[in-house]
Scaffold this motif. Sequence first.
Motif, PDB file in Angstrom:
ATOM      1  N   HIS A  25      38.798 -55.468  -9.554  1.00 24.63           N
ATOM      2  CA  HIS A  25      39.581 -56.028  -8.546  1.00 24.63           C
ATOM      3  C   HIS A  25      40.151 -55.101  -7.497  1.00 24.63           C
ATOM      4  N   VAL A  26      40.601 -55.437  -6.188  1.00 28.70           N
ATOM      5  CA  VAL A  26      41.181 -54.419  -5.327  1.00 28.70           C
ATOM      6  C   VAL A  26      42.583 -55.155  -5.333  1.00 28.70           C
ATOM      7  N   ILE A  27      43.564 -54.412  -5.449  1.00 31.16           N
ATOM      8  CA  ILE A  27      45.110 -55.071  -5.671  1.00 31.16           C
ATOM      9  C   ILE A  27      46.166 -54.095  -4.756  1.00 31.16           C
ATOM     10  N   ASP A  28      46.824 -54.691  -4.040  1.00 39.46           N
ATOM     11  CA  ASP A  28      48.075 -54.181  -3.393  1.00 39.46           C
ATOM     12  C   ASP A  28      49.154 -54.667  -4.029  1.00 39.46           C
ATOM     13  N   HIS A  29      50.369 -53.688  -3.967  1.00 44.05           N
ATOM     14  CA  HIS A  29      51.348 -54.119  -4.818  1.00 44.05           C
ATOM     15  C   HIS A  29      52.649 -54.091  -3.816  1.00 44.05           C
ATOM     16  N   ALA A  30      53.441 -55.119  -3.707  1.00 43.50           N
ATOM     17  CA  ALA A  30      54.808 -55.209  -2.943  1.00 43.50           C
ATOM     18  C   ALA A  30      55.913 -55.263  -4.155  1.00 43.50           C
ATOM     19  N   ALA A  31      56.829 -54.449  -4.028  1.00 39.96           N
ATOM     20  CA  ALA A  31      57.894 -54.485  -4.967  1.00 39.96           C
ATOM     21  C   ALA A  31      58.997 -55.148  -4.443  1.00 39.96           C
ATOM     22  N   LEU A 174      35.313 -55.460   6.158  1.00 38.81           N
ATOM     23  CA  LEU A 174      34.881 -55.176   4.701  1.00 38.81           C
ATOM     24  C   LEU A 174      35.645 -54.080   4.115  1.00 38.81           C
ATOM     25  N   PHE A 175      36.263 -53.184   4.833  1.00 32.87           N
ATOM     26  CA  PHE A 175      36.908 -51.940   4.528  1.00 32.87           C
ATOM     27  C   PHE A 175      38.394 -52.733   3.684  1.00 32.87           C
ATOM     28  N   ASP A 176      38.790 -53.714   4.674  1.00 36.88           N
ATOM     29  CA  ASP A 176      40.172 -54.343   4.058  1.00 36.88           C
ATOM     30  C   ASP A 176      40.058 -54.961   2.772  1.00 36.88           C
ATOM     31  N   ARG A 177      38.717 -55.585   2.690  1.00 36.02           N
ATOM     32  CA  ARG A 177      38.259 -56.657   1.381  1.00 36.02           C
ATOM     33  C   ARG A 177      38.082 -55.373   0.002  1.00 36.02           C
ATOM     34  N   LEU A 178      37.692 -54.052   0.500  1.00 32.76           N
ATOM     35  CA  LEU A 178      37.042 -53.449  -0.625  1.00 32.76           C
ATOM     36  C   LEU A 178      38.372 -52.451  -1.183  1.00 32.76           C
ATOM     37  N   PHE A 179      39.266 -52.022  -0.194  1.00 33.31           N
ATOM     38  CA  PHE A 179      40.057 -50.901  -0.589  1.00 33.31           C
ATOM     39  C   PHE A 179      41.243 -51.579  -0.303  1.00 33.31           C
ATOM     40  N   SER A 180      42.222 -50.989  -1.195  1.00 34.07           N
ATOM     41  CA  SER A 180      43.941 -51.259  -1.232  1.00 34.07           C
ATOM     42  C   SER A 180      44.392 -50.263  -0.225  1.00 34.07           C
ATOM     43  N   TYR A 181      45.612 -50.499   0.131  1.00 31.15           N
ATOM     44  CA  TYR A 181      46.475 -49.663   1.066  1.00 31.15           C
ATOM     45  C   TYR A 181      46.708 -48.175   0.759  1.00 31.15           C
ATOM     46  N   ASP A 182      46.496 -48.382  -0.632  1.00 29.50           N
ATOM     47  CA  ASP A 182      46.856 -46.829  -1.300  1.00 29.50           C
ATOM     48  C   ASP A 182      45.486 -45.912  -1.376  1.00 29.50           C
ATOM     49  N   ASP A 183      44.370 -46.603  -1.206  1.00 27.74           N
ATOM     50  CA  ASP A 183      43.058 -45.918  -1.284  1.00 27.74           C
ATOM     51  C   ASP A 183      42.973 -45.029  -0.311  1.00 27.74           C
ATOM     52  N   ASP A 184      42.704 -43.662  -0.432  1.00 29.84           N
ATOM     53  CA  ASP A 184      42.564 -42.536   0.641  1.00 29.84           C
ATOM     54  C   ASP A 184      40.989 -42.413   0.788  1.00 29.84           C
ATOM     55  N   VAL A 185      40.488 -43.065   1.639  1.00 28.62           N
ATOM     56  CA  VAL A 185      39.067 -43.146   1.943  1.00 28.62           C
ATOM     57  C   VAL A 185      39.130 -43.660   3.400  1.00 28.62           C
ATOM     58  N   SER A 186      37.812 -43.337   4.161  1.00 28.66           N
ATOM     59  CA  SER A 186      37.672 -43.789   5.665  1.00 28.66           C
ATOM     60  C   SER A 186      36.965 -44.946   5.535  1.00 28.66           C
ATOM     61  N   GLU A 187      36.915 -45.413   6.804  1.00 32.07           N
ATOM     62  CA  GLU A 187      35.813 -46.794   6.962  1.00 32.07           C
ATOM     63  C   GLU A 187      34.660 -46.345   6.647  1.00 32.07           C
ATOM     64  N   ASN A 188      34.057 -44.804   7.023  1.00 29.26           N
ATOM     65  CA  ASN A 188      32.674 -44.568   6.626  1.00 29.26           C
ATOM     66  C   ASN A 188      32.168 -44.993   5.307  1.00 29.26           C
ATOM     67  N   ALA A 189      33.302 -45.059   4.203  1.00 31.33           N
ATOM     68  CA  ALA A 189      32.920 -45.387   2.789  1.00 31.33           C
ATOM     69  C   ALA A 189      31.985 -46.557   2.828  1.00 31.33           C
ATOM     70  N   ILE A 190      32.373 -47.353   3.737  1.00 28.51           N
ATOM     71  CA  ILE A 190      31.479 -48.817   3.682  1.00 28.51           C
ATOM     72  C   ILE A 190      29.845 -48.572   4.166  1.00 28.51           C
ATOM     73  N   GLU A 191      29.498 -47.621   4.781  1.00 31.26           N
ATOM     74  CA  GLU A 191      28.153 -47.243   4.983  1.00 31.26           C
ATOM     75  C   GLU A 191      27.725 -46.847   3.843  1.00 31.26           C
ATOM     76  N   VAL A 192      28.299 -46.139   2.966  1.00 26.48           N
ATOM     77  CA  VAL A 192      27.611 -45.578   1.554  1.00 26.48           C
ATOM     78  C   VAL A 192      27.223 -46.948   0.611  1.00 26.48           C
ATOM     79  N   TYR A 193      28.320 -47.596   0.679  1.00 28.04           N
ATOM     80  CA  TYR A 193      28.092 -48.871  -0.249  1.00 28.04           C
ATOM     81  C   TYR A 193      27.162 -49.869   0.291  1.00 28.04           C
ATOM     82  N   ILE A 194      26.926 -50.008   1.783  1.00 27.26           N
ATOM     83  CA  ILE A 194      25.804 -50.848   2.369  1.00 27.26           C
ATOM     84  C   ILE A 194      24.615 -50.165   1.895  1.00 27.26           C
ATOM     85  N   GLY A 195      24.653 -48.715   1.977  1.00 25.30           N
ATOM     86  CA  GLY A 195      23.326 -48.218   1.491  1.00 25.30           C
ATOM     87  C   GLY A 195      22.962 -48.413   0.261  1.00 25.30           C
TER      88      GLY A 195
END
Length: 224
Positions: A25-31, A174-195
């Motif tokens: 799961h992808v998880i965002d944490h608010a304290a 798709l990016f918002d659903r797959l990654f949390s705010y803390d993940d240091d990746v760009s939207e181009n990662a979606i193209e990798v997973y689509i492939g």
Amino acid sequence: MKFLLVEDNQELANAICSRMQMDGHVIDHAAVLSDAVAFSETGEYDLILLDIMLPDGDGRSFLKRHRDSQMDTPVIVLTARSQVSDRISMLDLGADDYVTKPFDHEELQARCRAVLRRKSGAAQTVMTLGDVSFDPVAGHLVVAGSPRTLRNRELRLLELFFNAPGQIFPKHKLFDRLFSYDDDVSENAIEVYIGRLRKHLEGSSLAITTLRGLGYRLDQGDES
């Protein structure tokens, strides 16, 4: 699935996040409550895990606001309060379930699965489109009778498409659903997973179509 955890105890939050991420799961944490409100207003979540006693307010105000806004995201309350009256009041406010602290992490995971099943309206998790069957909970994909192995984010991405075949998903969604705010990746990662998903679906009646400037869509048969 993407979860929002609202919990001010950092040690407990780290443990919950670690377990949920191990489940894929992808998880965002608010304290604090203010961050929880900001997350919920800008992100889309499948489930919210909500502590009640927070440094800047009461989690019940968040729950009431959440329900008053007609949002149907399931909420599981994490509480140290064991009085029956407290639990009833939280359920009356709109909580889908509650877990009393301290709790076993396997119990929390089971409660999450149960709430998500109830929201989907079925205990059966296997989905079928054309000659492809997919079980996002067990992580099983069978393409034209042939089993395929998916990694966690591939599973979550395919689940999004399976839940809405024919719907166009912009890359940013798709990016918002797959990654949390803390993940240091760009939207181009979606193209990798689509492939990767396209390779897994080779030989089937399904195809992921790119609509330039709009996003991606899961098509079936001649529609692709």
